[in-house]
Design an enzyme around this catalytic site. Structure first.
Site, short mmCIF file in Angstrom:
data_model
loop_
_atom_site.label_atom_id
_atom_site.label_comp_id
_atom_site.label_asym_id
_atom_site.label_seq_id
_atom_site.Cartn_x
_atom_site.Cartn_y
_atom_site.Cartn_z
N ILE A 27 0.75 -1.19 -0.12
CA ILE A 27 -0.03 0.13 0.06
C ILE A 27 0.95 1.22 -0.25
O ILE A 27 0.62 2.24 -0.62
CB ILE A 27 -0.98 -0.17 1.26
CG1 ILE A 27 -2.17 -1.24 1.12
CG2 ILE A 27 -1.63 1.20 1.41
CD1 ILE A 27 -2.81 -1.33 2.06
N ASN A 77 -10.69 -8.52 15.48
CA ASN A 77 -10.33 -9.76 14.70
C ASN A 77 -9.77 -10.56 15.39
O ASN A 77 -8.90 -10.49 16.47
CB ASN A 77 -9.45 -9.21 13.72
CG ASN A 77 -9.51 -10.17 12.19
OD1 ASN A 77 -10.40 -10.91 12.41
ND2 ASN A 77 -8.72 -10.03 11.34
N ASN A 109 1.89 5.11 6.96
CA ASN A 109 1.47 3.88 6.73
C ASN A 109 2.15 2.58 7.03
O ASN A 109 1.64 1.62 6.98
CB ASN A 109 1.81 3.96 5.06
CG ASN A 109 1.66 2.56 4.37
OD1 ASN A 109 0.54 1.85 4.17
ND2 ASN A 109 2.99 1.73 4.17
N TYR A 140 -3.03 -5.72 17.19
CA TYR A 140 -3.12 -4.99 15.87
C TYR A 140 -4.61 -4.37 15.96
O TYR A 140 -4.44 -2.87 15.72
CB TYR A 140 -3.27 -6.11 14.60
CG TYR A 140 -3.25 -5.35 13.41
CD1 TYR A 140 -2.11 -4.80 12.86
CD2 TYR A 140 -4.46 -5.34 12.62
CE1 TYR A 140 -2.01 -4.18 11.57
CE2 TYR A 140 -4.50 -4.90 11.63
CZ TYR A 140 -3.58 -4.28 10.97
OH TYR A 140 -3.35 -3.78 9.53
N THR A 178 -2.53 -7.53 -1.18
CA THR A 178 -1.17 -7.25 -0.96
C THR A 178 -0.50 -8.42 -0.41
O THR A 178 -1.05 -9.55 -0.18
CB THR A 178 -0.96 -6.17 0.13
OG1 THR A 178 -1.22 -6.60 1.26
CG2 THR A 178 -1.57 -4.98 0.11
N LYS A 221 -4.62 -0.03 15.84
CA LYS A 221 -5.49 0.41 14.77
C LYS A 221 -6.79 1.29 15.37
O LYS A 221 -6.92 2.27 14.70
CB LYS A 221 -5.79 -0.54 13.66
CG LYS A 221 -4.65 -1.06 13.08
CD LYS A 221 -3.81 -0.16 12.31
CE LYS A 221 -2.99 -0.86 11.33
NZ LYS A 221 -1.73 0.21 10.43
N ASP A 274 14.22 3.44 11.00
CA ASP A 274 13.23 2.46 11.63
C ASP A 274 12.37 3.64 12.51
O ASP A 274 12.86 4.38 13.42
CB ASP A 274 14.05 1.65 12.75
CG ASP A 274 12.88 0.74 13.47
OD1 ASP A 274 11.84 1.19 13.73
OD2 ASP A 274 13.36 -0.49 13.87
P1 NAD Z 1 3.48 -4.23 4.01
O1 NAD Z 1 3.94 -5.46 5.30
O2 NAD Z 1 3.41 -4.81 2.69
O3 NAD Z 1 4.22 -2.98 4.07
C1 NAD Z 1 4.41 -2.52 5.34
C2 NAD Z 1 5.83 -1.44 4.99
O4 NAD Z 1 5.94 -1.04 6.35
C3 NAD Z 1 6.90 -2.45 4.84
O5 NAD Z 1 7.64 -1.87 3.83
C4 NAD Z 1 7.83 -2.50 6.04
O6 NAD Z 1 9.19 -2.78 5.90
C5 NAD Z 1 7.63 -0.91 6.60
N1 NAD Z 1 7.71 -1.01 8.00
C6 NAD Z 1 7.59 -1.96 8.94
N2 NAD Z 1 8.06 -1.60 10.23
C7 NAD Z 1 8.64 -0.41 10.03
C8 NAD Z 1 9.32 0.37 11.07
N3 NAD Z 1 9.55 0.11 12.04
N4 NAD Z 1 10.04 1.44 10.46
C9 NAD Z 1 9.80 1.85 8.78
N5 NAD Z 1 9.17 0.81 8.02
C10 NAD Z 1 8.63 -0.05 8.68
O7 NAD Z 1 2.04 -4.05 4.32
P2 NAD Z 1 0.75 -3.24 3.58
O8 NAD Z 1 -0.37 -4.60 3.44
O9 NAD Z 1 1.19 -2.46 2.40
O10 NAD Z 1 0.17 -2.44 4.57
C11 NAD Z 1 0.19 -1.14 4.70
C12 NAD Z 1 -0.49 -0.71 6.06
O11 NAD Z 1 -1.86 -0.65 5.62
C13 NAD Z 1 -0.30 -1.01 7.21
O12 NAD Z 1 -0.33 -0.09 8.43
C14 NAD Z 1 -1.24 -2.09 7.34
O13 NAD Z 1 -1.58 -2.44 8.82
C15 NAD Z 1 -2.43 -1.46 6.94
N6 NAD Z 1 -3.39 -2.16 6.32
C16 NAD Z 1 -3.33 -3.08 5.30
C17 NAD Z 1 -4.48 -4.07 5.04
C18 NAD Z 1 -4.31 -4.87 3.96
O14 NAD Z 1 -5.25 -5.58 3.69
N7 NAD Z 1 -3.13 -5.18 3.23
C19 NAD Z 1 -5.62 -3.65 5.69
C20 NAD Z 1 -5.79 -2.89 6.70
C21 NAD Z 1 -4.63 -2.01 6.96
#
Ligand code: NAD
Length: 445
Positions: free
Chosen positions: A216, A345, A285, A351, A386, A355, A258
């Protein structure tokens, strides 16, 4: 990108099987392509007597060169049905809504839009008027569930005095950019709205996207860059290669960090003050999951998720909304929550807490953001296709995909487009909102 079931249901054989067995048949959603018109067909406008948004709505439909109808034409398919309900002052007058949509709602086209506009009930002193305005929400949510073929329904509450702040929201909800957003309630308050170039609203702006190396976050970075922003893509050093590839593709830059590190807020503030002379848009994000049921969860699993998903955002925003911050006037802060934070969930106590905390954080900081001429809002994605969701076991994954009014998962770009709407300088009246990007998920509805 359709999932396999969706591909099957689009085939001749699939269509027959789906019809015979009464299975869901997800409609391929229309998504925005640069150069596309905001609305793809005629728009039917209506309103209750004494409503106050007619001029504001007309200014937008004119600006997007929509073909406007004021009386329904038999056999016509409408790209959008827009009803100004601000004139409804009692439950007896709610029939105005029914009388407009009853005969016309089935004329909504594929991927069409139903939009109702009202006054925020909490702003209304008269109790009966307040209740009638609140009633709009139930109507819109039911309409969202009844509409088929990728159409959506939304409610926009426009405060008195905020009529001139409507354009960015109405454009977003009318357009294919809101493909996977349905049954949402948006609140708009009074604000000074600058002139914007609707093709490049973020021209000259600097944006930060955390977790931008994939999923995302990558789509958010691409979409903000499409809208003209210089995007600083942030991720952990271990993601450095993928991060650089994204930044190069969009002519952005990288910041390896980080976000849970003690000095992360200071390093971010310094980076933007020194390299970019300021910052306009921040998208929190980055997020992680460490799923386990509450009774089996370790303290490390709890701590890791809360630290990345919530505490880091709080610490960074406290610096960005303090005196001496690089966040420029008109700044935009956007949090990424989740449907898990709304509905809860199994296996996600940590989590879901983090959130839901993002929603609380956005709402608690909205008044301070407003004082500083900024806004803070959140998106709550549902099931988005994703790597994170590809790792879910098949049966749970299929349930997640289908349990919404669109019978399909969303794409990362759907979350990104919603964020780009918040980020738009013309969205200055949108503050403290939480919009779900979930295709009207049946959970937490
Ligand atoms: P993803 O795991 O593909 O990407 C998350 C990114 O965050 C990764 O590149 C990771 O390296 C980075 N990250 C993690 N910890 C970090 C840190 N300490 N410092 C810097 N970067 C860090 O996840 P995604 O599916 O793309 O999700 C993105 C966001 O959307 C997240 O917050 C997730 O909770 C939220 N979300 C996703 C979904 C879904 O269906 N995929 C649904 C609801 C919410």
């Amino acid at each position: 990108m359709a999932d396999r079931y969706q591909q099957f249901t689009s085939s001749a054989l699939g269509r027959q099987v789906v019809k015979r067995l009464g299975l869901p048949a997800p409609t391929p959603l229309r998504r925005h392509r640069p150069g596309d018109p905001v609305v793809a067909g005629p728009v039917l406008l209506g309103g209750a007597p004494g409503s106050r948004l007619g001029d504001a709505i007309e200014a937008v439909t004119k600006d997007v060169q929509a073909q406007v109808h004021r009386t329904p034409a038999e056999g016509e398919r409408y790209a959008a049905l827009v009803f100004d309900a601000t004139g409804i002052r009692s439950s007896e007058q709610l029939h105005e809504l029914f009388e407009f949509f009853g005969p016309t709602i089935r004329q909504t086209d594929r991927c069409g839009r139903v939009i109702v506009l009202g006054t925020p009930p909490e702003n209304i002193a008269d109790r009966r008027e307040s209740a009638a305005q609140r009633a709009l929400e139930g109507f819109v949510r039911s309409a969202g569930k009844e509409l088929k073929r990728g159409a959506t329904a939304q409610l926009v509450y426009v405060a008195e005095g905020a009529e001139g702040a409507l354009a960015s929201t109405l454009r977003f909800l009318l357009s294919a950019k809101s493909a996977y957003v349905s049954a949402q309630v948006v609140r708009i308050g009074p604000a000074e709205i600058p002139d914007v170039d609707w093709e490049k609203p973020l021209q000259g702006k600097v944006a930060l996207v955390t977790g931008a190396s994939r999923g995302i976050g990558e789509a958010i970075a691409e979409t903000l860059a499409r809208d003209g922003a210089h995007v600083v893509c942030l991720d952990v050093p271990a993601q450095g290669g993928e991060l650089a590839a994204v930044a190069n593709r969009i002519d952005g830059s990288t910041l390896q960090l980080d976000i849970t590190a003690d000095d992360a807020p200071r390093r971010i503030a310094e980076h933007f003050a020194q390299r970019h002379d300021g910052l306009d848009v921040v998208v929190h994000n980055a997020g992680i999951t460490r799923d386990k049921t509450i009774g089996r969860m370790s303290r490390q699993q709890w701590d890791a998720v809360l630290a990345v998903n919530l505490t880091s955002q709080e610490r960074i925003d406290e610096v960005l909304l303090a005196d001496g911050s690089p966040l420029r006037p008109g700044g935009r802060i956007i949090g990424v929550s989740s449907m898990s934070g709304i509905a809860g969930n199994v296996g996600q106590g940590n989590y879901s807490a983090s959130k839901a905390g993002v929603i609380g954080h956005v709402q608690a900081f909205a008044p301070l953001a407003a004082e500083r001429g900024a806004t803070i809002n959140a998106v709550a994605p549902g099931f988005i296709e994703t790597r994170m969701t590809a790792a879910i076991p098949l049966f749970v994954r299929e349930a997640g995909r289908r349990m919404n009014s669109m019978s399909q998962g969303g794409q990362p770009v759907d979350v990104a487009e919603t964020i780009a709407w918040y980020a738009n300088p013309a969205s200055a009246g949108v503050n403290g909102n939480v919009v779900r990007v979930c295709g009207q998920s049946l959970l937490g509805a």
